[in-house]
Each structure stands twice: as C-alpha cells, then as structure tokens.
Design an enzyme around this catalytic site. Structure first.
Site, short mmCIF file in Angstrom:
data_model
loop_
_atom_site.label_atom_id
_atom_site.label_comp_id
_atom_site.label_asym_id
_atom_site.label_seq_id
_atom_site.Cartn_x
_atom_site.Cartn_y
_atom_site.Cartn_z
CG HIS A 82 27.36 -19.31 17.36
ND1 HIS A 82 28.46 -18.87 16.67
CD2 HIS A 82 26.51 -18.24 17.39
CE1 HIS A 82 28.30 -17.62 16.29
NE2 HIS A 82 27.11 -17.20 16.72
NE ARG B 164 19.62 -9.25 21.54
CZ ARG B 164 19.17 -9.71 20.38
NH1 ARG B 164 18.33 -10.73 20.35
NH2 ARG B 164 19.53 -9.13 19.25
CD GLU C 13 27.37 -15.01 19.95
OE1 GLU C 13 27.70 -13.81 20.03
OE2 GLU C 13 26.99 -15.55 18.89
CG ASN D 106 23.15 -5.95 25.18
OD1 ASN D 106 23.99 -5.64 24.35
ND2 ASN D 106 22.07 -6.67 24.88
CG HIS E 187 13.69 -26.61 22.22
ND1 HIS E 187 12.43 -26.84 21.72
CD2 HIS E 187 14.48 -27.59 21.69
CE1 HIS E 187 12.45 -27.91 20.93
NE2 HIS E 187 13.68 -28.38 20.90
CG HIS F 26 17.63 -30.26 18.39
ND1 HIS F 26 17.39 -31.50 18.95
CD2 HIS F 26 16.57 -29.49 18.78
CE1 HIS F 26 16.26 -31.48 19.63
NE2 HIS F 26 15.74 -30.26 19.54
CG HIS G 185 22.98 -14.73 15.42
ND1 HIS G 185 23.31 -13.61 16.14
CD2 HIS G 185 24.07 -15.56 15.53
CE1 HIS G 185 24.53 -13.75 16.66
NE2 HIS G 185 25.00 -14.93 16.30
CD GLU H 243 27.91 -14.19 13.68
OE1 GLU H 243 28.84 -13.39 13.84
OE2 GLU H 243 27.41 -14.86 14.62
#
Length: 311
Positions: free
Chosen positions: A11, A15, A71, A75, A99, A170, A251, A297
């Site tokens: 993934h 945010r 993902e 917050n 992108h 991608h 990430h 990650e």
C-alpha cells in the site's frame, strides 16, 4: 530464510482531512474498503481501500496479501479544523511524492464519470499534448493519474466504463539519484526494474519497478521513480518525505513472507531504519528508509503466517 519473490508492494499511505469525503471519492473510483483500523486512544483511524470485485487481481485476499491498496490516515478532528491542509507533494515546500495512478478500460468515459460527479482535475484528457492521460484531484488535492488499459483511439466512442476492470496501477515518488535508488529497490527491497521511459527533451526519466510479472496498465503494485536530470549533483536532501511539516504522503508498504527474517536480511544489507521491529510497542511493524528518506513500512503477509507476537 525470506524469499523476496513473495514480497508485495502492499500500500501507499496518504493523510486526509475528512475520511468520509475521501473514502467516498475512492469508492467512486471503484475501490472498496477492505480494512479499517481505529485507534481511539491515539486519536487516529486507518482506512484501507482496494479493488475487490470478482474481476480484481486480489479479489477476496486478506488485506496484507494484496498489492495496490491506498491507506488513508485520519487524525481525529482535522475534519473540523478550518486551517488543516495536507501537502500533495507537487509543490514547494513539500515536493516529493507525486501521485497514485489507476488504470481504466475506457478512459474517456471514465474521466467523464469522474467529472460528472463534481470532482476536479489537475489535467483533463484534452489538456496539453499528452491526450492519453489525465489527473483527477481527490478531496485533499492529491493527484490521481488516470491511464488507459486500451489504445486511447479505440475507446473514443465508448460511453460506459466498467469499474470492476480498474486497477490501482502505481505510486510515483521523485528521487534524487537514480543509481542509488534503483540499486536500493532492486538489491535491498527485491523489486525488478520492469520498464524505463527516458524523456531527454524534458530532462527526466521514469523507472517502473515491482514484484512479479507484468509491467503495463493491466497490473497493480508498481512503483514509479521519477528522476529529474541533475538532482544527483545537488547538495543534501532534495525531496520531502511527507512526514515532517508540511505533512501529506506518509509511506509505501511492503508485505513479506517472514517479517523477522526479512528484517534480518535488511539489517545485513545495511539499511537505515526509521523503526526496527524491536523499537517501541508495535513489534509487528518496521520502517526502512530509502536513499531519499522516504519511509517504507514492512509488515507480515498473513497468507504466510501471523505477525510476531500474534498466535
């Protein structure tokens, strides 16, 4: 032992200000919410969206056994903060991430459908000289490239589009030094260089890497590295990783067959760590740093077993 041929580019994390608006947008693109994690004590939630129709590459798979997930990290409270705004990665300060990209069946009809729903575009199909790609804007103004799985000339008269055929093709990040980044993603992360597009007249090259077979618009889980000529000669850090201010992209993530063994392998390769498995309370996730400081990650693909500490 760990087998890099079993790794997956799982993934890319972004945010978002308002998860309701963002989830609605990505669902409009045909994605489904395949996993949600809420952390009320820490005041954030994670939304994992992916293509999951019967025609999808990873239909029905556990979320860790997929490629092409987006993902969304929320917050809590940002949706009510008039001053909260993410950096989309395409302007200073904060330039780095570029992108995400979806591939579609009939690009003209697909773009019309996005436009008809009231969503904006950074670049429409008819804008400029590149009439075979478009860039839609999500609610936080992240760029979502739209490319065609077919010859664009063949689909001009098509008026319908089948969301079940779409792919999350991608994720693009900009890199300072092509040699350092290509070596890292191939030798350390175990990806293969699948395609190179050199654009000498405009002073940049594109490198598409991934795990497994396939390199075109019909697959998921590619990483596009954009190298602008001459950046490798600049002093210090050239691009923003998205995790210091201004924040936006967070990430990319690779799922592996054996998390402990994979991290042992990365350690032997001499990687720089943002977080080792043994750091902090979360012992089931690690973060490696790439040559530009982007976070990668590393998680357990649960097809091959439970994460460390879970039985």
């Amino acid at each position: 032992m760990t087998d890099p041929s079993k790794y997956k580019f799982n993934h890319s994390m972004l945010r978002v200000k308002d998860p309701k608006a963002s989830v609605k947008f990505y669902e409009h693109l045909g994605m489904s919410l395949v996993e949600q994690k809420d952390f009320p004590d820490n005041m954030f939630s994670l939304y994992f969206l992916a293509y999951d129709s019967p025609k999808a590459t990873s239909h029905g798979n556990h979320w860790t056994d997929r490629e092409g997930i987006i993902e969304l990290t929320h917050n809590h409270g940002t949706e009510n903060d008039a001053n909260y705004k993410v950096a989309n990665g395409n302007k200073e300060p904060g330039k780095g991430f570029g992108h995400v990209c979806i591939s579609v069946d009939n690009i003209q009809a697909a773009c019309k459908r996005i436009s008809d729903a009231g969503y904006k575009f950074q670049k429409r199909l008819e804008d400029g000289r590149m009439r075979h790609i478009a860039f839609a804007l999500d609610p936080d103004e992240y760029w979502v490239e739209v490319i065609s799985q077919k010859d664009v000339a063949e689909t001009e008269k098509e008026t319908t589009t089948d969301l079940q055929t779409y792919k999350m093709n991608h994720t693009m990040i900009r890199i300072k030094d092509k040699d350092a980044s290509l070596k890292f993603y191939q030798d350390v992360m175990g990806m293969q260089l699948l395609r190179t597009a050199e654009n000498e007249s405009n002073g940049f090259n594109l490198y598409f890497l991934g795990y497994g077979e396939g390199k075109g618009a019909g697959r998921e889980g590619l990483l596009e590295l954009t190298w602008n000529y001459g950046t490798e000669k600049e002093e210090g850090k050239v691009y923003h990783d998205g995790n210091s201010e201004p924040q936006g992209f967070g990430h990319i993530c690779v799922s592996v067959d054996d998390l402990n063994k994979a991290c042992e392998r990365f350690e032997k390769e001499g990687v720089s760590w943002k977080k080792k498995l043994s750091d902090g309370r979360m012992r089931n996730v690690a973060f490696v740093l790439d040559p530009d400081g982007y976070w990668i990650e590393v998680i357990q693909n649960e097809k091959y077993g439970k994460p460390p500490g879970e039985y």
